[in-house]
Design a protein around this motif. Structure first.
Motif, PDB file in Angstrom:
ATOM      1  N   GLY A 101       0.712  -1.305   0.071  1.00 47.62           N
ATOM      2  CA  GLY A 101      -0.166   0.001   0.026  1.00 47.62           C
ATOM      3  C   GLY A 101       0.862   1.198  -0.153  1.00 47.62           C
ATOM      4  N   HIS A 105       0.906   3.880  -3.383  1.00 47.42           N
ATOM      5  CA  HIS A 105       0.539   5.336  -2.736  1.00 47.42           C
ATOM      6  C   HIS A 105       1.728   6.247  -3.221  1.00 47.42           C
ATOM      7  N   GLU A 108       1.796   6.984  -6.842  1.00 43.69           N
ATOM      8  CA  GLU A 108       0.624   7.745  -7.145  1.00 43.69           C
ATOM      9  C   GLU A 108       0.995   9.428  -6.887  1.00 43.69           C
ATOM     10  N   LEU A 109       1.584   9.488  -5.553  1.00 41.47           N
ATOM     11  CA  LEU A 109       1.549  10.947  -5.032  1.00 41.47           C
ATOM     12  C   LEU A 109       2.923  11.451  -6.047  1.00 41.47           C
ATOM     13  N   TYR A 208       7.772  10.613   2.428  1.00 37.47           N
ATOM     14  CA  TYR A 208       6.233   9.984   2.127  1.00 37.47           C
ATOM     15  C   TYR A 208       5.282  10.902   2.714  1.00 37.47           C
ATOM     16  N   ARG A 212       2.126  13.667   1.362  1.00 37.28           N
ATOM     17  CA  ARG A 212       0.738  13.333   1.874  1.00 37.28           C
ATOM     18  C   ARG A 212       0.208  14.560   2.583  1.00 37.28           C
TER      19      ARG A 212
END
Length: 222
Positions: A101, A105, A108-109, A208, A212
């Motif tokens: 996961g 993610h 994607e970011l 990360y 986010r």
């Protein structure tokens, strides 16, 4: 359907090309993949072969001798004393690597903010296909060059090897060439960084939580 061939043989291996290498006679695993590649393995070193020939190449089999050649006029000569096992198998279409996961993610970011990996970097496509699987991000540099990005949660040597193979394949496309590589991860091991630098691959350590937009606990006063 293409088949994978597994041969266990007592053999010696000689590589002739930009350099020469010799493996004396011993039992080894010979792996002939559906993509045409031929690799020689021992019972150690995990995934990495002792020697190999990457596609495009072709295998010529004669009694007691296999010769693998490529377009660069390099050759891998396998002298076989005894074959202990020889089998072929259809593996079918591989569904590809399922990322955890965080790693998925993170990809994607970074696709949303490719400039995090370099000033002026723009996204061409996520999961850009190659003959051995998709490269995570294919980008365009501010100067117009092609940049292939491999994204990992933990950057290790196998990730650098994976990106190296992608770069080799992408570099054959005249519409993309020349292609440079970026290895992006939350943590990159020193050995992986050293290997990447040696191969001209730029390493980027990614935050990360910052991507986010999460609050950093270590920046709080109370």
């Amino acid at each position: 359907m293409p088949r994978v061939r597994l041969v266990i043989a007592r053999c010696q291996v000689d590589y002739v090309g930009r350099l020469t290498a010799h493996l004396p006679m011993a039992p080894r695993l010979l792996l002939v993949k559906a993509d045409g590649s031929v690799s020689v393995h021992a019972d150690d070193r995990a995934y990495k072969p002792l020697n190999w020939m990457s596609p495009p190449c072709w295998l010529e089999e004669e009694p007691g001798v296999w010769t693998v050649r490529n377009k660069a006029d390099e050759s891998l000569v396998i002298t076989i004393e005894e074959i202990l096992h020889d089998s072929s198998h259809e593996l079918g279409v591989d569904p590809g690597l399922v990322k955890d996961g965080v790693e998925a993610h993170l990809q994607e970011l970074l696709a949303e903010r490719p400039d995090t990996l370099g000033e002026g970097l723009t996204l061409i496509r996520r999961e850009y296909p190659t003959a051995i699987g998709p490269v995570d991000l294919l980008c365009r540099s501010a100067e117009g060059g092609t940049v292939a990005v491999e994204v990992k949660r933990r950057g290790e040597i196998d990730g650098v090897e994976q990106l190296t193979r992608y770069l080799e394949l992408l570099g054959r496309d005249p519409l993309l060439s020349p292609v440079v590589g970026v290895f992006a991860a939350q943590q990159i091991k020193p050995q992986a960084r050293t290997l990447a630098t040696d191969r001209g691959i730029r390493c980027v350590t990614v935050d990360y939580d910052a991507l986010r937009g999460a609050e950093r606990n270590d920046l709080r006063l109370f």
